[in-house]
Write an enzyme that holds these catalytic residues in place. Structure first.
Site, PDB file in Angstrom:
ATOM      1  N   ASP A 135       0.857  -1.185   0.000  1.00 55.95           N
ATOM      2  CA  ASP A 135       0.000   0.000   0.000  1.00 55.95           C
ATOM      3  C   ASP A 135       0.894   1.237   0.000  1.00 55.95           C
ATOM      4  O   ASP A 135       1.300   1.738   1.053  1.00 55.95           O
ATOM      5  CB  ASP A 135      -0.936  -0.016   1.211  1.00 55.95           C
ATOM      6  CG  ASP A 135      -2.085   0.973   1.040  1.00 55.95           C
ATOM      7  OD1 ASP A 135      -2.053   1.778   0.081  1.00 55.95           O
ATOM      8  OD2 ASP A 135      -3.016   0.933   1.862  1.00 55.95           O
ATOM      9  N   ALA A 136       1.243   1.694  -1.209  1.00 57.90           N
ATOM     10  CA  ALA A 136       2.122   2.858  -1.333  1.00 57.90           C
ATOM     11  C   ALA A 136       1.422   3.973  -2.120  1.00 57.90           C
ATOM     12  O   ALA A 136       1.932   5.088  -2.185  1.00 57.90           O
ATOM     13  CB  ALA A 136       3.429   2.466  -2.019  1.00 57.90           C
ATOM     14  N   LYS A 137       0.290   3.662  -2.732  1.00 56.21           N
ATOM     15  CA  LYS A 137      -0.558   4.644  -3.440  1.00 56.21           C
ATOM     16  C   LYS A 137       0.258   5.553  -4.342  1.00 56.21           C
ATOM     17  O   LYS A 137       0.168   6.784  -4.262  1.00 56.21           O
ATOM     18  CB  LYS A 137      -1.375   5.459  -2.443  1.00 56.21           C
ATOM     19  CG  LYS A 137      -2.327   4.602  -1.623  1.00 56.21           C
ATOM     20  CD  LYS A 137      -3.319   5.413  -0.830  1.00 56.21           C
ATOM     21  CE  LYS A 137      -4.204   4.552   0.038  1.00 56.21           C
ATOM     22  NZ  LYS A 137      -3.514   3.838   1.130  1.00 56.21           N
ATOM     23  N   ARG A 138       1.025   4.950  -5.224  1.00 58.41           N
ATOM     24  CA  ARG A 138       1.841   5.745  -6.132  1.00 58.41           C
ATOM     25  C   ARG A 138       1.020   6.240  -7.322  1.00 58.41           C
ATOM     26  O   ARG A 138       0.062   5.597  -7.743  1.00 58.41           O
ATOM     27  CB  ARG A 138       3.036   4.925  -6.640  1.00 58.41           C
ATOM     28  CG  ARG A 138       4.014   4.494  -5.545  1.00 58.41           C
ATOM     29  CD  ARG A 138       4.479   5.677  -4.715  1.00 58.41           C
ATOM     30  NE  ARG A 138       5.703   5.395  -4.006  1.00 58.41           N
ATOM     31  CZ  ARG A 138       5.838   5.316  -2.678  1.00 58.41           C
ATOM     32  NH1 ARG A 138       4.808   5.500  -1.903  1.00 58.41           N
ATOM     33  NH2 ARG A 138       7.018   5.082  -2.133  1.00 58.41           N
TER      34      ARG A 138
END
Ligand SMILES: O=c1ccn([C@@H]2O[C@H](COP(=O)(O)O)[C@@H](O)[C@H]2O)c(=O)[nH]1
Length: 280
Positions: free
Chosen positions: A96-99
């Site tokens: 979960d890094a939401k790049r």
């Protein structure tokens, strides 16, 4: 030899272990509740215990990159080790890094998480489409090449999300629905399901006006600390509930630091999810 897709691997592990995804979110408040300092050493212990409790227990684990990045490169090294250990236990890792960025920069983000030999290679990555869905294309391509997947923010669990995601376009469709339509196209023809999922909050109530059947997974955060429960899943997701990967982070982690207590908290949520989905 052809690479097995993320969608195929995810469906298998969901059938074997149930669909629950547990988050590893080392909040400072949780470190403190576990009797740990808010330091790199605290982060290492928290992560080691979480991995020991969750690997082989649940289908999917979702580390929240922000809580590791907070400690700089040494925090990221803790994350790398966790990803490797979880994956070698057969647990799928959704990073979960939401790049999200312009395409040329997105290509570099994709390499960081979706290139097979990257130290942070994960089974799937959360991405933000708010520079336009097309800007995610490099990540889509690399994910396909390496049997990985993406989860695109479509209808997020937080109350502020509607400001962007419910905005209506000139064609009458809102932004969240537009993302779901892109994903349905991406997954078209894939069996048993595609590798390109949507993030759709379990907190959102009735979503019957949305076409949630995207032939791909729906990552559903919001259970536990944000107020949703496994019993809500059938009414929120309707017939798409079979493709839902419900996420709980703090709701499980608060049971730590005992490994057996964490495991039983995860198993309790997993049982509740199984019962809710079976009765749908
Ligand atoms: O719409 C979204 C997208 C991502 N998240 C993330 O999921 C977990 C939820 O944690 P809880 O402790 O179970 O509330 C966290 O990592 C969020 O960043 C989300 O909540 N909603």
């Amino acid at each position: 030899m052809s690479i097995e897709s993320f969608g195929t691997r995810l469906r298998r592990v969901m059938d074997e272990r149930g669909p629950l995804c547990v988050g590893i979110d080392p909040h400072a408040s949780l470190l403190s509740a576990w009797g740990l300092d808010d330091t790199l050493a605290g982060l290492e212990t928290f992560t080691r215990i979480s991995v020991e409790a969750l690997a082989e227990t649940v289908a999917v684990v979702k580390p929240q990159a922000a809580f590791f990045e907070r400690f700089g490169s040494r925090g990221v090294a803790v994350l790398e080790k966790a990803v490797a250990e979880l994956r070698s236990a057969g647990t799928l890792v959704v990073m979960d890094a939401k790049r999200g960025d312009i395409g040329s920069t997105m290509a570099a983000y994709a390499e960081a998480f979706l290139r097979k030999d990257s130290p942070l290679f994960s089974d799937a990555l959360t991405v933000s489409p708010y520079l336009g869905y097309g800007s995610l294309q490099p990540a889509v391509s690399l994910a396909r090449e390496n049997g990985a997947g993406l989860f695109v923010l479509a209808l997020t669990s937080n109350p502020e999300g509607g400001e962007v995601q419910h905005a209506v376009r000139a064609d009458g469709r809102n932004i969240g629905a537009t993302m779901l339509a892109h994903l349905a196209e991406e997954n078209s023809g894939a069996e048993p399901m595609g590798s390109f999922g949507a993030v759709v909050g379990a907190t959102l109530g009735d979503l019957s006006s949305y076409e949630l059947d995207i032939n791909g997974p729906l990552l559903a955060p919001g259970i536990g600390a944000q107020g949703a429960t496994p019993a809500d899943l059938p009414s929120v997701f309707g017939s798409a509930v079979r493709n839902v990967v419900p996420n709980v982070s703090r709701g499980v982690l608060k049971a730590g630091p005992s490994v057996p207590a964490l495991r039983s908290a995860a198993e309790r949520f997993a049982d509740e999810v199984r019962a809710a989905v079976a009765g749908a």
